[in-house]
Enzyme design. Sequence first.
Site, PDB file in Angstrom:
ATOM      1  CD1 TRP A 338       3.065  -0.227   3.915  1.00  0.00           C
ATOM      2  CD2 TRP A 338       1.934  -0.472   5.819  1.00  0.00           C
ATOM      3  NE1 TRP A 338       3.207   0.943   4.631  1.00  0.00           N
ATOM      4  CE2 TRP A 338       2.523   0.814   5.802  1.00  0.00           C
ATOM      5  CE3 TRP A 338       1.175  -0.854   6.922  1.00  0.00           C
ATOM      6  CZ2 TRP A 338       2.358   1.722   6.855  1.00  0.00           C
ATOM      7  CZ3 TRP A 338       1.025   0.047   7.970  1.00  0.00           C
ATOM      8  CH2 TRP A 338       1.609   1.319   7.927  1.00  0.00           C
ATOM      9  CG  ASP A 339       0.879   2.044   0.829  1.00  0.00           C
ATOM     10  OD1 ASP A 339       1.747   1.420   1.439  1.00  0.00           O
ATOM     11  OD2 ASP A 339       1.073   3.156   0.314  1.00  0.00           O
ATOM     12  CD  GLU A 480       9.254   3.341   4.205  1.00  0.00           C
ATOM     13  OE1 GLU A 480       9.631   4.302   3.532  1.00  0.00           O
ATOM     14  OE2 GLU A 480       8.709   2.337   3.722  1.00  0.00           O
ATOM     15  CD  GLN A 595       5.291   5.804   7.362  1.00  0.00           C
ATOM     16  OE1 GLN A 595       6.344   5.921   6.757  1.00  0.00           O
ATOM     17  NE2 GLN A 595       4.236   5.188   6.848  1.00  0.00           N
TER      18      GLN A 595
HETATM   19  C1  BGC Z   1       5.881   5.160   3.274  1.00  0.00           C
HETATM   20  C2  BGC Z   1       5.447   3.723   3.302  1.00  0.00           C
HETATM   21  C3  BGC Z   1       4.531   3.457   2.148  1.00  0.00           C
HETATM   22  C4  BGC Z   1       5.161   3.873   0.839  1.00  0.00           C
HETATM   23  C5  BGC Z   1       4.214   3.751  -0.338  1.00  0.00           C
HETATM   24  C6  BGC Z   1       6.491   5.484   1.934  1.00  0.00           C
HETATM   25  O1  BGC Z   1       6.823   6.839   1.876  1.00  0.00           O
HETATM   26  O2  BGC Z   1       6.809   5.421   4.298  1.00  0.00           O
HETATM   27  O3  BGC Z   1       4.799   3.428   4.520  1.00  0.00           O
HETATM   28  O4  BGC Z   1       4.204   2.109   2.116  1.00  0.00           O
HETATM   29  O5  BGC Z   1       5.556   5.224   0.911  1.00  0.00           O
HETATM   30  O6  BGC Z   1       3.109   4.557  -0.158  1.00  0.00           O
END
Ligand code: BGC
Length: 768
Positions: A338-339, A480, A595
Amino acid sequence: MNYNNFFEIKDGWNLQIKELKEDQLVHYGSNLLCGNGYLGYRGTLEEWGKEQYQACVITDTYDMADGKWRELSNSPNALTTKVTVNGKDFGDYPKEDRITTELDFNYKYGIFKRISQSKLESDFEIVSERFASYDNLHLIANKYQINNLDKKEMKLKIGINGDIWDLNGCHLENFTGEYDSNKNIVYLKANTVESKITLVTALSFEFKKGKIKNLKVENEEKSIYLLIKAEAESEKIEMERNMIVYSSNDLNGPLKAALNDAESALKIGYDELKEKHQAVWDKKWELMDIQIKGNLLDQLAVRFNLYHNIIATPAHSERLPIGARGLSCQAYQGSAFWDQEIFNLPMFLFTETETAKNILKYRYHTLDGARQKAEDLGYAGAFYAWISGKSGKELCPSFFFKDVISGRKIRNHFNDWQIHVSPDISYAIWKYYLATEDIDFIVNYGSEILFEVARFLNSRVHYNQFKDQYEIIRLLGPDEYHENVDNNAFTNYQTQFALKKALYFYFKMENEYPEKLEEIKDKINLNESEITAWQEISEKIYLPQPDQSNLIEQFDGYFELEDTTAKVLNDRLIDKAEYWGWPNGVAVFTQVIKQADVIQLFTLHDIFSEEVLTANYDYYEPRTQHGSSLSPSQYAVVAARLGRAEEAYDYFKKSAFIDLMSTNKAVSGGTFIGGIHTAAAGGIWQLIINGFAGMKIDKAGLSFKPVLCQEWEEIQFKLNYQNKKFEIRLNQNEFQLKTAADNSEALKFSVFEKEYFLDAAAEVKIKL
Ligand code: BGC
């Protein structure tokens, strides 16, 4: 100025590393990356190999070598070099104490330069410069000089080294290589082990100073080398060489293309190749640069981040993702999360809109992968992959992390429960539309994505008959660490938004593009009852509201979890490398979050009062670990919106220096996650534009709510909004907006809710 003993800076574009540190090699490789969206050549010395993390990652070369991780492949290294002077080999830096090396990197043009001096061999010196061309994306040009050779004869080993650094298994096999002595061109051809992509790496070279006295070709299983005895000219050897990479996914006949390019690059010569490359960057920086006055380090850090967001993006293609680590290494599989839409894209929305369109078209081309995922999991429509490569099929393994204490695998549910990526894409399409008014894109591409996402959401929500509301159960929000939760506020709001936008464009197309709508309806079998369902869900979806204390609960039951801090949890760890999240990590039964989550909702939707923002910011801030590099920039945006410019600045430092000061961890839960944090890089743009300048676009139009931290005297940048360009200057006392001379229409915007209309070449100054 010397920073943390890491590097020095001379100006806002260049950094210097005067003394190499062995424990920083993995970071140098990423931070000093030469890239162009097609390839990323790590910031390593020509004498280095896989032990020093030398790698050149190539887009569109997905392959699975270990049965678990499908990732991008690395090209063999055509800049590999070994220098022998007076019978002594130079190469094992930084362990090599006969040599001191300085690295210089220029972020304006992505130019890597190294200067190595021998301590023993009088003034003997190696100077080498390279860049990954933006004029020809397949080219890395290099000028390699050896100076002050008091003894005239020396040996050089150059060629193409296929024994390279790979993260998860060796991707190349069946190597063949040849040297054409008439043209001074070498190539090495191989194919990827699983996906059978042909990858060709070519090298062309010419001695501009010095002479080849003797040349011997040496073939190894994975490499081809040229052993050269050379004679210096005026105590110098100067070699220009070009590394060219093509894959069979780029075109038919990659070998022919590589040989052609290698030959023509040699003819053009290093200096002209460099000029052409720089011209492309000059054009990019016209709209993409952000100038910061008052702090040189911050200026450099901003450009470092902008540079990395740009080179991570395959702007040349509408079929490739932006990797969460760009092309800096193979971590995160060279794939989009989603980044891509929420962090990398915003900068392009207001600068290079064609690139923004390509990024979104990639989601159109990967609709089938998303449909497949939905079907596999029993849903309808498009459920986008958590980790999305070329096809859009889910690349995220079910067992992402492992328990570092027991060694057992952890079943993470990023791939099946983290659903917000789909509505996030719808959100980005809406923002693209607002920023560009590109209705053609919506009609031809965006609408199908919006409808399929709405369809997926329809199949994913649950109707709670006791409450007469729709809910989303068993999911993960952005945080997460907490998996398997119900009604994550962020996801529920995004879901409503995505449904509303699907409906908006459905009705707009029904009125204005009825034929096109019919075509899509036929194509995806969309029926009226689904539209009614979207309407009903968007009206009745449960949206967690601020409570008496103005707090929004991150998910059902969050406030009942143990209330503690990341610091306390840190002391509970048995092993520092433990994974904090689900199912048994230290954060799971606590309110400590990885986060921004509710705060992430605020950066995307300006629908809550200042009291609500304040209460939630104050509540969630001490409970956020910022265990993801995505987090600090989002807190900064909200801090700035609340007028807390100094807190926003503190978050700026946290975010901007993640890679630059190497504050990130390269391994988590046993998985390598090093490399450039491209979302944090994109987040820096948001932090300044949406945070300090307080820019926002919504249905009401373009607006600003500026505030600036004390550390900076002034910020200045240019943007393009709906084809109208303008420039902003912001300092402690004044906000100035100037429109470009060639705008064909007036720009409408508001500052602190007061409206302005500015014709071309006009300006407004507002006292702060
Ligand atoms: C984050 C996610 C992100 C992913 C890739 C993870 O550590 O929690 O939000 O999409 O890294 O950057």
